[in-house]
Scaffold this motif. Structure first.
Motif, mmCIF file in Angstrom:
data_model
loop_
_atom_site.group_PDB
_atom_site.id
_atom_site.type_symbol
_atom_site.label_atom_id
_atom_site.label_comp_id
_atom_site.label_asym_id
_atom_site.label_seq_id
_atom_site.Cartn_x
_atom_site.Cartn_y
_atom_site.Cartn_z
ATOM 1 N N SER A 51 15.532 1.607 -6.531
ATOM 2 C CA SER A 51 15.089 2.216 -5.279
ATOM 3 C C SER A 51 13.582 2.437 -5.271
ATOM 4 O O SER A 51 12.898 2.150 -4.282
ATOM 5 C CB SER A 51 15.806 3.547 -5.051
ATOM 6 N N VAL A 52 13.046 2.937 -6.388
ATOM 7 C CA VAL A 52 11.604 3.188 -6.478
ATOM 8 C C VAL A 52 10.829 1.873 -6.450
ATOM 9 O O VAL A 52 9.820 1.745 -5.747
ATOM 10 C CB VAL A 52 11.267 3.998 -7.742
ATOM 11 N N THR A 53 11.300 0.870 -7.200
ATOM 12 C CA THR A 53 10.606 -0.411 -7.221
ATOM 13 C C THR A 53 10.628 -1.060 -5.840
ATOM 14 O O THR A 53 9.617 -1.591 -5.373
ATOM 15 C CB THR A 53 11.248 -1.357 -8.253
ATOM 16 N N ALA A 54 11.779 -0.999 -5.177
ATOM 17 C CA ALA A 54 11.888 -1.563 -3.833
ATOM 18 C C ALA A 54 10.995 -0.813 -2.846
ATOM 19 O O ALA A 54 10.331 -1.425 -2.005
ATOM 20 C CB ALA A 54 13.343 -1.528 -3.373
ATOM 21 N N ALA A 55 10.992 0.526 -2.948
ATOM 22 C CA ALA A 55 10.157 1.326 -2.052
ATOM 23 C C ALA A 55 8.678 1.024 -2.258
ATOM 24 O O ALA A 55 7.914 0.863 -1.297
ATOM 25 C CB ALA A 55 10.425 2.817 -2.284
ATOM 26 N N LEU A 56 8.270 0.932 -3.520
ATOM 27 C CA LEU A 56 6.870 0.664 -3.824
ATOM 28 C C LEU A 56 6.480 -0.740 -3.377
ATOM 29 O O LEU A 56 5.408 -0.949 -2.795
ATOM 30 C CB LEU A 56 6.634 0.835 -5.325
ATOM 31 N N ALA A 57 7.359 -1.716 -3.627
ATOM 32 C CA ALA A 57 7.072 -3.086 -3.203
ATOM 33 C C ALA A 57 6.927 -3.169 -1.691
ATOM 34 O O ALA A 57 5.968 -3.754 -1.167
ATOM 35 C CB ALA A 57 8.175 -4.028 -3.679
ATOM 36 N N ARG A 58 7.869 -2.589 -0.972
ATOM 37 C CA ARG A 58 7.824 -2.650 0.501
ATOM 38 C C ARG A 58 6.602 -1.902 1.033
ATOM 39 O O ARG A 58 5.954 -2.346 1.987
ATOM 40 C CB ARG A 58 9.121 -2.091 1.076
ATOM 41 N N LYS A 59 6.254 -0.767 0.424
ATOM 42 C CA LYS A 59 5.108 0.013 0.877
ATOM 43 C C LYS A 59 3.811 -0.785 0.704
ATOM 44 O O LYS A 59 2.967 -0.837 1.607
ATOM 45 C CB LYS A 59 5.017 1.314 0.086
ATOM 46 N N LEU A 60 3.645 -1.420 -0.442
ATOM 47 C CA LEU A 60 2.434 -2.186 -0.706
ATOM 48 C C LEU A 60 2.365 -3.435 0.167
ATOM 49 O O LEU A 60 1.286 -3.814 0.644
ATOM 50 C CB LEU A 60 2.367 -2.568 -2.185
ATOM 51 N N VAL A 61 3.500 -4.079 0.402
ATOM 52 C CA VAL A 61 3.530 -5.244 1.292
ATOM 53 C C VAL A 61 3.119 -4.849 2.702
ATOM 54 O O VAL A 61 2.364 -5.570 3.376
ATOM 55 C CB VAL A 61 4.926 -5.894 1.281
ATOM 56 N N ARG A 62 3.600 -3.698 3.155
ATOM 57 C CA ARG A 62 3.242 -3.234 4.502
ATOM 58 C C ARG A 62 1.765 -2.875 4.611
ATOM 59 O O ARG A 62 1.219 -2.825 5.711
ATOM 60 C CB ARG A 62 4.125 -2.038 4.875
#
Length: 450
Positions: A25-36
């Motif tokens: 969940s944290v890795t996905a959240a961080l990845a999506r946040k940085l992509v955005r």
């Protein structure tokens, strides 16, 4: 000798004290946040895994590859990281289980490549003790610790208590308790296509991640050595897994039919790369859509997946079943891994206790179990040497067929999964990682092996 040139990217290995802390969940959240934010993000998964990479690929928008010092090997791991650093701004490596679990462990990977650890802690039932947990994670190895992301934080006051307890370790971010987590089933997280609003859920995770952007931006990037003559980004992932010259053309001119749909989707991307590098042409087909084995196929590959969730559809796929039986009767090599093997047994009993007729290439019956039946890194001894991979399943096969061989568990050396040969069919719960031995892989898909 070609001198390397260096590329840089910010990189962290996301780990924790155990499974279930919220790493994905944290890795996905961080990845999506940085992509955005407009950053180019590449995510890797440590250890053998098929499900988390699919979720993380959806979160980051880029293919997710495996890193493991034993199964993948240090050279290919290093090559993948260097090429990713040449193409991206950020590398996120999601660890496996706890930081020091396994041989090799996520901590071993961190130290091998100098990637600092971002520790995820489930703070839902603790406050100041968080500092003791994190300091133990850092000092036990030790490892280089970039900082902490606290999961399931109840309030700003709770976050302050966690921050104070960390002392000299920075808190990079917090995630609140989730009203709705990433959905799970018996093998792990549910696949993105099975969750109708998965992108909304990933966006919500990214929005709820309270993140210290200034601390992140201040973290120095890592340097990776990339050979000056490295191939283009479009081909490097294939070249990184390329067979040795003697093995490069062992499947030249052959067409391999690969089952790929919601029932058969547990496959390492590097496995497909390796087959292509060996000279094979890949033709994909869907058993769930009742598609027959392509007429031009010289061999068939049925990877693992979730046949138990689609047992009724597979039982009614008469065209596919008939084509598999005809392929077997014709003596074409068929390689079936885990879920692929389950679908080729005579029957499959699902989790509700309903028994469904399968393709019946392998005498025997498969039944789902409530408990884990097999887990861990393993290797198959072959005439071409050791073929490495892993196993992870909740079902059991009962068959009169005598195993042709057994895998060897790593690192214990104990007997692992049965490996069956029945006519031109080779089948096992063992998931092979083809780049670990391209020559052995080629032999699986040739008539001489069958």
């Amino acid at each position: 000798m070609v001198s390397p040139h260096y590329v840089e990217a910010r990189a962290v290995l996301v780990s924790a004290i155990a499974s279930g802390q919220g790493k994905t969940s944290v890795t996905a959240a961080l990845a999506r946040k940085l992509v955005r934010q407009g950053q180019r993000v590449r995510v890797f998964k440590c250890g053998p895994d098929f499900i988390d990479p699919i979720i993380l690929e959806r979160a980051s928008g880029a293919s997710v590859r495996s890193l493991d010092l034993w199964m993948v090997g240090e050279e290919l791991c290093r090559s993948q990281l260097a090429q990713a650093a040449a193409e991206a701004d950020v590398l996120l490596l999601e660890g496996v289980m706890g930081l020091y679990d396994g041989t090799p462990s996520s901590a071993d990977l961190s130290r091998a490549f100098g990637v600092p650890v971002m520790a995820v802690i489930d703070a839902g039932a603790m406050a100041q003790t968080a500092g003791a947990v994190v300091q133990g994670l850092r000092d036990y190895g030790p490892v280089q610790l970039a900082g902490v992301i606290a999961n399931r934080v109840a309030s700003e006051g709770h976050a302050r208590m966690v921050t104070t307890s960390l002392r000299d370790i920075p808190l990079f971010g917090t995630l609140p308790k989730q009203a709705r987590s990433l959905p799970e089933r018996h093998l792990g997280l549910m696949l993105p296509d099975d969750v109708s609003d998965i992108d909304t859920l990933l966006d919500q995770l990214a929005e709820q991640l309270v993140f210290d952007q200034q601390a992140w931006d201040a973290m120095p990037p890592l340097r990776f050595a990339l050979p000056a003559s490295a191939p283009s980004s479009a081909s490097v992932s294939v070249c990184a897994a390329a067979p040795q010259p003697a093995a490069q053309h062992l499947l030249a001119g052959r067409t391999i039919a690969v089952a790929r749909d919601q029932a058969f989707m547990f496959i390492y991307p590097h496995n497909l790369d390796t087959l292509r590098e060996l000279g094979a042409t890949l033709k994909f087909f869907s058993p769930l859509a009742n598609q027959p084995v392509p007429a031009e196929a010289d061999a068939v590959y049925l990877p693992g997946g979730y046949p138990e969730l689609h047992a009724q559809t597979l039982a009614q796929a008469s065209t596919w079943q008939a084509s598999m039986r005809a392929t077997h009767a014709a003596g074409l090599p068929i390689v079936a891994e885990c879920g692929g093997m389950m679908a080729l047994a005579e029957t499959l009993t699902d989790q509700a206790g309903v028994r469904w007729p399968m393709a019946a290439l392998l005498p025997g019956a498969v039944s789902m179990r409530a408990r884990l039946s097999g887990l861990g890194l393993q290797a198959l001894p072959t005439a071409q040497g050791e073929l490495r991979g892993h196993t992870f399943h909740y079902s059991q096969l009962e068959t009169v067929v005598v195993p042709a061989a057994h895998t060897i568990k790593h690192p214990s050396g104990q007997q692992g999964e049965a490996w069956y040969r029945h006519g031109s069919l080779t089948a096992s719960y063992f998931h092979a990682y083809f780049p670990s031995n391209p020559a052995a892989t080629a032999a699986l898909f040739t008539r001489s092996a069958a």
